[in-house]
Design a protein around this motif. Structure first.
Motif, PDB file in Angstrom:
ATOM      1  N   GLY A  76      19.268  18.032  24.605  1.00 55.51           N
ATOM      2  CA  GLY A  76      19.465  18.494  23.392  1.00 55.51           C
ATOM      3  C   GLY A  76      19.443  19.847  23.527  1.00 55.51           C
ATOM      4  O   GLY A  76      20.330  20.565  22.885  1.00 55.51           O
ATOM      5  N   THR A  77      18.622  20.810  24.125  1.00 53.89           N
ATOM      6  CA  THR A  77      18.445  22.044  24.165  1.00 53.89           C
ATOM      7  C   THR A  77      19.360  22.594  24.872  1.00 53.89           C
ATOM      8  O   THR A  77      20.293  23.868  24.639  1.00 53.89           O
ATOM      9  CB  THR A  77      16.903  22.462  24.750  1.00 53.89           C
ATOM     10  N   LEU A  78      19.881  22.173  26.085  1.00 56.33           N
ATOM     11  CA  LEU A  78      21.115  22.641  26.889  1.00 56.33           C
ATOM     12  C   LEU A  78      22.433  22.378  26.180  1.00 56.33           C
ATOM     13  O   LEU A  78      23.126  23.341  26.149  1.00 56.33           O
ATOM     14  CB  LEU A  78      21.110  21.376  27.998  1.00 56.33           C
ATOM     15  N   ILE A  79      22.523  21.318  25.576  1.00 56.48           N
ATOM     16  CA  ILE A  79      23.560  21.202  24.756  1.00 56.48           C
ATOM     17  C   ILE A  79      23.678  22.286  23.486  1.00 56.48           C
ATOM     18  O   ILE A  79      24.813  22.788  23.073  1.00 56.48           O
ATOM     19  CB  ILE A  79      23.674  19.774  24.060  1.00 56.48           C
ATOM     20  N   GLN A  80      22.818  22.256  22.932  1.00 53.40           N
ATOM     21  CA  GLN A  80      22.762  23.314  21.726  1.00 53.40           C
ATOM     22  C   GLN A  80      22.748  24.785  22.111  1.00 53.40           C
ATOM     23  O   GLN A  80      23.515  25.763  21.528  1.00 53.40           O
ATOM     24  CB  GLN A  80      21.153  23.167  21.239  1.00 53.40           C
ATOM     25  N   SER A  81      22.202  25.270  23.302  1.00 59.47           N
ATOM     26  CA  SER A  81      22.314  26.529  23.744  1.00 59.47           C
ATOM     27  C   SER A  81      23.991  26.918  24.136  1.00 59.47           C
ATOM     28  O   SER A  81      24.314  27.823  23.999  1.00 59.47           O
ATOM     29  CB  SER A  81      21.477  26.938  24.856  1.00 59.47           C
ATOM     30  N   CYS A  82      24.462  25.855  24.770  1.00 60.96           N
ATOM     31  CA  CYS A  82      25.904  26.037  25.095  1.00 60.96           C
ATOM     32  C   CYS A  82      26.736  26.110  24.086  1.00 60.96           C
ATOM     33  O   CYS A  82      27.727  27.016  24.018  1.00 60.96           O
ATOM     34  CB  CYS A  82      26.314  24.944  26.343  1.00 60.96           C
ATOM     35  N   ARG A  83      26.635  25.127  23.230  1.00 58.88           N
ATOM     36  CA  ARG A  83      27.448  24.848  21.892  1.00 58.88           C
ATOM     37  C   ARG A  83      27.468  26.111  20.993  1.00 58.88           C
ATOM     38  O   ARG A  83      28.426  26.609  20.583  1.00 58.88           O
ATOM     39  CB  ARG A  83      27.136  23.811  21.372  1.00 58.88           C
ATOM     40  N   ALA A  84      26.148  26.870  20.815  1.00 63.13           N
ATOM     41  CA  ALA A  84      25.955  27.928  19.985  1.00 63.13           C
ATOM     42  C   ALA A  84      26.707  29.128  20.359  1.00 63.13           C
ATOM     43  O   ALA A  84      27.023  29.912  19.664  1.00 63.13           O
ATOM     44  CB  ALA A  84      24.591  28.069  19.816  1.00 63.13           C
ATOM     45  N   ASN A 121      18.612  18.163  18.479  1.00 64.65           N
ATOM     46  CA  ASN A 121      16.947  17.932  18.568  1.00 64.65           C
ATOM     47  C   ASN A 121      16.526  17.020  19.525  1.00 64.65           C
ATOM     48  O   ASN A 121      15.091  16.638  19.448  1.00 64.65           O
ATOM     49  CB  ASN A 121      16.512  17.765  17.106  1.00 64.65           C
ATOM     50  N   GLY A 122      17.204  16.213  20.327  1.00 65.30           N
ATOM     51  CA  GLY A 122      16.641  15.320  21.343  1.00 65.30           C
ATOM     52  C   GLY A 122      16.216  13.985  20.669  1.00 65.30           C
ATOM     53  O   GLY A 122      15.531  13.272  21.335  1.00 65.30           O
ATOM     54  N   SER A 123      16.978  13.465  19.750  1.00 72.71           N
ATOM     55  CA  SER A 123      16.861  12.373  19.110  1.00 72.71           C
ATOM     56  C   SER A 123      17.343  11.073  19.934  1.00 72.71           C
ATOM     57  O   SER A 123      18.323  10.947  20.459  1.00 72.71           O
ATOM     58  CB  SER A 123      17.587  12.339  17.603  1.00 72.71           C
ATOM     59  N   THR A 148      26.813   9.542  23.497  1.00 76.81           N
ATOM     60  CA  THR A 148      27.300  10.900  22.669  1.00 76.81           C
ATOM     61  C   THR A 148      26.736  12.061  23.409  1.00 76.81           C
ATOM     62  O   THR A 148      27.586  12.884  23.557  1.00 76.81           O
ATOM     63  CB  THR A 148      26.707  10.499  21.481  1.00 76.81           C
ATOM     64  N   TYR A 149      25.641  11.829  23.964  1.00 77.06           N
ATOM     65  CA  TYR A 149      24.945  13.111  24.735  1.00 77.06           C
ATOM     66  C   TYR A 149      25.951  13.416  25.993  1.00 77.06           C
ATOM     67  O   TYR A 149      26.407  14.647  26.346  1.00 77.06           O
ATOM     68  CB  TYR A 149      23.566  12.638  25.402  1.00 77.06           C
TER      69      TYR A 149
END
Length: 96
Positions: A14-22, A46-48, A55-56
């Motif tokens: 989740g953190t990896l996806i968020q940082s790249c997406r942002a 958020n790693g849910s 989806t990940y």
């Protein structure tokens, strides 16, 4: 209840996806490209565990992280192979 190592893994993804997406776009824009709602993107980042693993993986593909993920999987497999062949250290009891 999820196993702690799975929780940690999902949070890392989740953190990896968020940082790249942002760096590129908003959650709403990314959700449209991914074909999910913004709340799903938020949960994903958020790693849910409620978000499907597919989806990940789709998010990683959309962000161009598939190669990094493949490298990571390969490293995990190598680590598991090494652990299988490790012999536990046998400690001698000197309590006679």
């Amino acid at each position: 209840m999820m196993h702690n190592s799975i929780d940690l893994l999902l949070k890392q993804w989740g953190t990896l996806i968020q940082s790249c997406r942002a760096e590129r776009e908003s959650q709403s824009q990314f959700a449209k490209r991914l074909g999910v709602g913004r709340s799903t993107v938020s949960a994903l980042e958020n790693g849910s565990a409620q978000v499907a693993v597919g989806t990940y993986l789709q998010a990683m593909l959309v962000l161009g992280l598939a190669g990094s993920f493949g490298d990571w999987l390969s490293q995990q497999e190598q680590d598991q192979q090494r652990q299988r062949f490790r012999h536990p250290v046998q400690r001698l009891d000197n309590d006679f």
